[in-house]
Write an enzyme that holds these catalytic residues in place. Structure first.
Site: not given
Ligand code: AMP
Length: 281
Positions: A26, A32-33, A145, A182
């Site tokens: 998103m 992390g992404h 996650k 996020s």
């Protein structure tokens, strides 16, 4: 890196791409992404990352409008780590006027996040199914996650015999243990300090499990005792990692998940005990 905004553009890119690793997000990308994209780049000839804040997975009183968005920074990050394509569709592209088809997952989606956020997983399942159909990836990467989301997607892929391999990826945390999200952008410095109690609680239960504790009620109480300092706990669940059904007796594997309001952020986190993430399928 090619930036595709329509299904037609993405399909044109896809025809020339060969073996594709896919990572749906998103946006508001964080370290992390980035970790997951890097892994996908190592595994694949070409990596496609989608950025789509999917309105159908938000409830009417949730943070769809205020969800953090920074397309420019996201595209810079993706180009920097070697993604070959970014798919950034509009809401109209993903939900054309009159669209009425939904993918409705079963009981695994009814618990935890599914109970707290009615309709959430139908929104997730529908958009991920559609993205798979557009991107036609060999592999798709999902983070631990969002453990229940990972299990819902694995279940759909199995049930519908979708031709994609789901690659589960460990949760990336800040050095002090906070799971990257996020939504951490919503936290004040003080709230962030309090939010650390979430991972601390989960890690305390993980230590107890390593020391032999198997009683689900006692494991839950260990987490609750610490994590409740973070804010308003919505749930702490000690569940079977395959079905996400609550454990009512000692078991050799478990996933402990929680959701908590910290200020205006709703945070989730989990630990998987007694089994490897790679063993899930
Ligand atoms: P989101 O953009 O938050 O919807 O997340 C997109 C994907 O990245 C999902 O598969 C998440 O589980 C994964 N993800 C988000 N945060 C993390 C993290 N801290 N560690 C690992 N995976 C993550």
């Amino acid at each position: 890196m090619e930036v595709c905004r329509t299904v037609a553009e993405l399909r044109a890119w896809r025809r020339a791409a060969g073996d594709v690793g896919f990572f749906p997000t998103m946006g508001a990308l964080h370290a992390g992404h980035r970790d997951l994209v890097e892994r996908a780049v190592r595994d694949s000839e070409a990596v496609c990352v989608s950025i789509f804040v999917n309105p159908t997975q938000f409830g009417p009183h949730e943070d769809y409008r205020t969800y953090p968005r920074d397309e420019e920074a996201d595209l810079r990050l993706l180009a920097g780590v070697g993604a070959a394509a970014a798919f950034v569709p509009s809401v109209e592209e993903m939900h054309p006027p009159g669209d009425q088809t939904r993918v409705v997952p079963g009981t695994i989606a009814s618990r935890l996040e599914g109970a707290a956020r009615p309709g959430h997983f139908t929104g997730v399942a529908t958009v991920v199914t559609k993205l798979f159909e557009i991107v036609r990836p060999t592999r798709a990467y999902f983070g631990q996650k969002d453990f229940q989301q990972l299990r819902v997607i694995q279940t759909i892929v199995r049930d519908l015999a979708m031709d994609v391999r789901i690659v589960p990826c460990a949760t990336v945390r800040d050095g002090d243990g906070l799971a990257l999200s996020s939504r951490n952008a919503y936290l004040s410095a003080d709230e962030r300090r309090r939010a650390l109690c979430l991972s601390r609680g989960l890690f305390a239960a993980r230590d107890a499990f390593a020391a032999g504790e198997r009683d689900p009620a006692r494991l839950r109480r260990i987490v609750e005792g610490i994590a409740s300092e973070a804010g308003r706990l919505e749930y702490v669940s000690v569940a079977d990692p395959m079905t996400l059904a609550e454990l009512d007796a000692p078991a050799e594997s478990a996933v402990i998940s929680l959701a908590c309001r910290v200020g205006r952020a709703r945070l989730i986190d989990n630990v998987l005990l007694g089994m490897d993430l790679a063993d899930l399928s």
